[in-house]
Design a protein around this motif. Structure first.
Motif, PDB file in Angstrom:
ATOM      1  N   ILE A   1      18.275  -5.438  20.797  1.00 29.60           N
ATOM      2  CA  ILE A   1      17.987  -4.025  21.102  1.00 29.60           C
ATOM      3  C   ILE A   1      16.836  -3.911  22.102  1.00 29.60           C
ATOM      4  O   ILE A   1      16.890  -3.111  23.041  1.00 29.60           O
ATOM      5  CB  ILE A   1      17.668  -3.245  19.803  1.00 29.60           C
ATOM      6  N   SER A   2      15.794  -4.723  21.919  1.00 27.45           N
ATOM      7  CA  SER A   2      14.655  -4.656  22.847  1.00 27.45           C
ATOM      8  C   SER A   2      15.052  -5.098  24.252  1.00 27.45           C
ATOM      9  O   SER A   2      14.591  -4.518  25.245  1.00 27.45           O
ATOM     10  CB  SER A   2      13.478  -5.482  22.331  1.00 27.45           C
ATOM     11  N   GLU A   3      15.924  -6.100  24.366  1.00 26.71           N
ATOM     12  CA  GLU A   3      16.420  -6.515  25.687  1.00 26.71           C
ATOM     13  C   GLU A   3      17.223  -5.404  26.353  1.00 26.71           C
ATOM     14  O   GLU A   3      17.094  -5.163  27.548  1.00 26.71           O
ATOM     15  CB  GLU A   3      17.289  -7.775  25.559  1.00 26.71           C
ATOM     16  N   GLU A   4      18.034  -4.732  25.570  1.00 27.29           N
ATOM     17  CA  GLU A   4      18.846  -3.650  26.126  1.00 27.29           C
ATOM     18  C   GLU A   4      17.980  -2.481  26.583  1.00 27.29           C
ATOM     19  O   GLU A   4      18.208  -1.892  27.649  1.00 27.29           O
ATOM     20  CB  GLU A   4      19.873  -3.187  25.092  1.00 27.29           C
ATOM     21  N   ILE A   5      16.956  -2.135  25.794  1.00 26.86           N
ATOM     22  CA  ILE A   5      16.041  -1.055  26.191  1.00 26.86           C
ATOM     23  C   ILE A   5      15.256  -1.457  27.431  1.00 26.86           C
ATOM     24  O   ILE A   5      15.047  -0.639  28.339  1.00 26.86           O
ATOM     25  CB  ILE A   5      15.101  -0.694  25.019  1.00 26.86           C
ATOM     26  N   LEU A   6      14.835  -2.725  27.503  1.00 25.56           N
ATOM     27  CA  LEU A   6      14.078  -3.198  28.664  1.00 25.56           C
ATOM     28  C   LEU A   6      14.907  -3.129  29.941  1.00 25.56           C
ATOM     29  O   LEU A   6      14.430  -2.641  30.967  1.00 25.56           O
ATOM     30  CB  LEU A   6      13.589  -4.628  28.424  1.00 25.56           C
ATOM     31  N   THR A   7      16.143  -3.597  29.901  1.00 22.89           N
ATOM     32  CA  THR A   7      16.989  -3.545  31.100  1.00 22.89           C
ATOM     33  C   THR A   7      17.306  -2.101  31.495  1.00 22.89           C
ATOM     34  O   THR A   7      17.344  -1.771  32.683  1.00 22.89           O
ATOM     35  CB  THR A   7      18.290  -4.330  30.910  1.00 22.89           C
TER      36      THR A   7
ATOM     37  N   THR B   1      15.360   0.481  30.983  1.00 22.89           N
ATOM     38  CA  THR B   1      14.128   1.046  31.551  1.00 22.89           C
ATOM     39  C   THR B   1      13.902   0.534  32.965  1.00 22.89           C
ATOM     40  O   THR B   1      13.502   1.293  33.854  1.00 22.89           O
ATOM     41  CB  THR B   1      12.922   0.701  30.657  1.00 22.89           C
ATOM     42  N   LYS B   2      14.145  -0.757  33.191  1.00 22.94           N
ATOM     43  CA  LYS B   2      13.980  -1.320  34.535  1.00 22.94           C
ATOM     44  C   LYS B   2      14.967  -0.717  35.522  1.00 22.94           C
ATOM     45  O   LYS B   2      14.644  -0.528  36.693  1.00 22.94           O
ATOM     46  CB  LYS B   2      14.153  -2.840  34.507  1.00 22.94           C
ATOM     47  N   ASN B   3      16.164  -0.409  35.067  1.00 20.74           N
ATOM     48  CA  ASN B   3      17.183   0.165  35.949  1.00 20.74           C
ATOM     49  C   ASN B   3      16.902   1.617  36.329  1.00 20.74           C
ATOM     50  O   ASN B   3      17.561   2.155  37.220  1.00 20.74           O
ATOM     51  CB  ASN B   3      18.566   0.061  35.302  1.00 20.74           C
ATOM     52  N   MET B   4      15.945   2.247  35.684  1.00 14.43           N
ATOM     53  CA  MET B   4      15.594   3.623  36.027  1.00 14.43           C
ATOM     54  C   MET B   4      14.822   3.709  37.341  1.00 14.43           C
ATOM     55  O   MET B   4      14.708   4.784  37.915  1.00 14.43           O
ATOM     56  CB  MET B   4      14.797   4.272  34.898  1.00 14.43           C
ATOM     57  N   GLY B   5      14.269   2.611  37.808  1.00 12.37           N
ATOM     58  CA  GLY B   5      13.675   2.563  39.142  1.00 12.37           C
ATOM     59  C   GLY B   5      12.237   3.017  39.256  1.00 12.37           C
ATOM     60  O   GLY B   5      11.817   3.448  40.327  1.00 12.37           O
ATOM     61  N   PHE B   6      11.459   2.923  38.186  1.00 12.53           N
ATOM     62  CA  PHE B   6      10.035   3.231  38.287  1.00 12.53           C
ATOM     63  C   PHE B   6       9.364   2.016  38.919  1.00 12.53           C
ATOM     64  O   PHE B   6       9.431   0.918  38.389  1.00 12.53           O
ATOM     65  CB  PHE B   6       9.429   3.504  36.915  1.00 12.53           C
ATOM     66  N   ASP B   7       8.717   2.226  40.076  1.00 10.96           N
ATOM     67  CA  ASP B   7       8.124   1.075  40.762  1.00 10.96           C
ATOM     68  C   ASP B   7       6.685   0.849  40.314  1.00 10.96           C
ATOM     69  O   ASP B   7       6.003   1.761  39.876  1.00 10.96           O
ATOM     70  CB  ASP B   7       8.198   1.247  42.286  1.00 10.96           C
ATOM     71  N   ARG B   8       6.245  -0.403  40.432  1.00  8.34           N
ATOM     72  CA  ARG B   8       4.889  -0.843  40.111  1.00  8.34           C
ATOM     73  C   ARG B   8       4.543  -0.706  38.645  1.00  8.34           C
ATOM     74  O   ARG B   8       3.409  -0.402  38.288  1.00  8.34           O
ATOM     75  CB  ARG B   8       3.863  -0.119  40.965  1.00  8.34           C
ATOM     76  N   TYR B   9       5.500  -0.928  37.764  1.00 13.07           N
ATOM     77  CA  TYR B   9       5.241  -0.911  36.322  1.00 13.07           C
ATOM     78  C   TYR B   9       5.756  -2.200  35.701  1.00 13.07           C
ATOM     79  O   TYR B   9       6.777  -2.744  36.119  1.00 13.07           O
ATOM     80  CB  TYR B   9       5.940   0.276  35.648  1.00 13.07           C
ATOM     81  N   LYS B  10       5.018  -2.662  34.708  1.00 14.01           N
ATOM     82  CA  LYS B  10       5.477  -3.759  33.859  1.00 14.01           C
ATOM     83  C   LYS B  10       5.666  -3.184  32.463  1.00 14.01           C
ATOM     84  O   LYS B  10       4.881  -2.346  32.026  1.00 14.01           O
ATOM     85  CB  LYS B  10       4.467  -4.896  33.848  1.00 14.01           C
ATOM     86  N   TYR B  11       6.690  -3.675  31.787  1.00 10.47           N
ATOM     87  CA  TYR B  11       7.070  -3.078  30.511  1.00 10.47           C
ATOM     88  C   TYR B  11       6.940  -4.077  29.374  1.00 10.47           C
ATOM     89  O   TYR B  11       7.207  -5.265  29.541  1.00 10.47           O
ATOM     90  CB  TYR B  11       8.524  -2.587  30.572  1.00 10.47           C
ATOM     91  N   VAL B  12       6.569  -3.555  28.219  1.00 14.89           N
ATOM     92  CA  VAL B  12       6.577  -4.312  26.966  1.00 14.89           C
ATOM     93  C   VAL B  12       7.376  -3.480  25.979  1.00 14.89           C
ATOM     94  O   VAL B  12       7.059  -2.313  25.744  1.00 14.89           O
ATOM     95  CB  VAL B  12       5.147  -4.555  26.430  1.00 14.89           C
ATOM     96  N   VAL B  13       8.423  -4.087  25.416  1.00 20.24           N
ATOM     97  CA  VAL B  13       9.286  -3.378  24.475  1.00 20.24           C
ATOM     98  C   VAL B  13       9.218  -4.101  23.137  1.00 20.24           C
ATOM     99  O   VAL B  13       9.412  -5.316  23.059  1.00 20.24           O
ATOM    100  CB  VAL B  13      10.749  -3.329  24.978  1.00 20.24           C
ATOM    101  N   SER B  14       8.943  -3.335  22.101  1.00 22.45           N
ATOM    102  CA  SER B  14       8.861  -3.893  20.755  1.00 22.45           C
ATOM    103  C   SER B  14       9.747  -3.061  19.835  1.00 22.45           C
ATOM    104  O   SER B  14       9.655  -1.828  19.822  1.00 22.45           O
ATOM    105  CB  SER B  14       7.404  -3.852  20.272  1.00 22.45           C
ATOM    106  N   VAL B  15      10.589  -3.725  19.054  1.00 24.52           N
ATOM    107  CA  VAL B  15      11.485  -3.037  18.122  1.00 24.52           C
ATOM    108  C   VAL B  15      11.225  -3.578  16.727  1.00 24.52           C
ATOM    109  O   VAL B  15      11.190  -4.802  16.513  1.00 24.52           O
ATOM    110  CB  VAL B  15      12.975  -3.235  18.512  1.00 24.52           C
TER     111      VAL B  15
END
Length: 191
Positions: A122-128, A130-144
């Protein structure tokens, strides 16, 4: 015409090798270790490009210069940009995370053995997503987290070095009769 001699001036190699002017010897003889004389004919330095001669004019000197290709690093100019072009929109990420939690956990029951792998997928799916939404210059941490309902209270805490103006976080929750699932998405801006 006058021939200029050049000397080998490397301190680390100088102790082991003879330093002889270029004009007096061949390339192989210049870099042969005196202890290995007669045992080995090829050296590491034979792979170097041959020396080239440059003639400046009849009245000036003739020099032998080694050919060295340039290995310059590529330097990028600073952008001096302090804000992203597409800022992180937490309401879009919250809706997407909520939809993914609902889709994955709709008919599920709590199982302690399969919960860690389910949390990872689930966390991998949320991460991908979020990345596909196109917000530039952000790094993400997803925890489920998936926690069994047993009449207990839950307290989840996280610590970050946070930039209040640019960094953001989102939480999404899904609850059934047997478990509670909580997804946290932290978006950290990097310059």
């Amino acid at each position: 015409m006058f021939l200029v001699s050049t000397w080998l001036m490397c301190d680390t190699v100088r102790k082991k090798l003879h330093c002889i002017p270029y004009s007096q010897t061949s390339l192989t003889e210049r870099f042969v270790n005196p202890k290995m004389k007669g045992k080995r004919k090829h050296t590491v330095f034979e792979s170097l490009a041959p020396l080239e001669e440059e003639y400046f004019s009849e009245s000036t000197k003739t020099k032998r210069l080694p050919f060295r290709p340039s290995r310059a690093k590529i330097k990028y100019a600073n952008t001096y940009r302090l804000e992203p072009y597409h800022k992180f929109r937490d309401y879009l990420v919250r809706d997407k995370a909520q939809a993914i939690l609902t889709k994955k956990l709709q008919q599920g029951k709590y199982d302690a053995v399969s919960s860690p792998s389910l949390c990872a997928s689930i966390s991998e799916e949320i991460l991908t997503a979020t990345k596909n939404m196109g917000f530039d210059r952000y790094k993400y941490v997803v925890s489920v987290l998936i926690v069994e309902k047993a009449g207990q209270a839950i307290h989840v805490a996280s610590r970050w070095v946070w930039d209040v103006q640019r960094d953001s976080w989102v939480s999404a929750k899904y609850e059934t009769e047997t478990f509670i699932a909580l997804a946290l998405v932290m978006a950290c801006y990097y310059e």
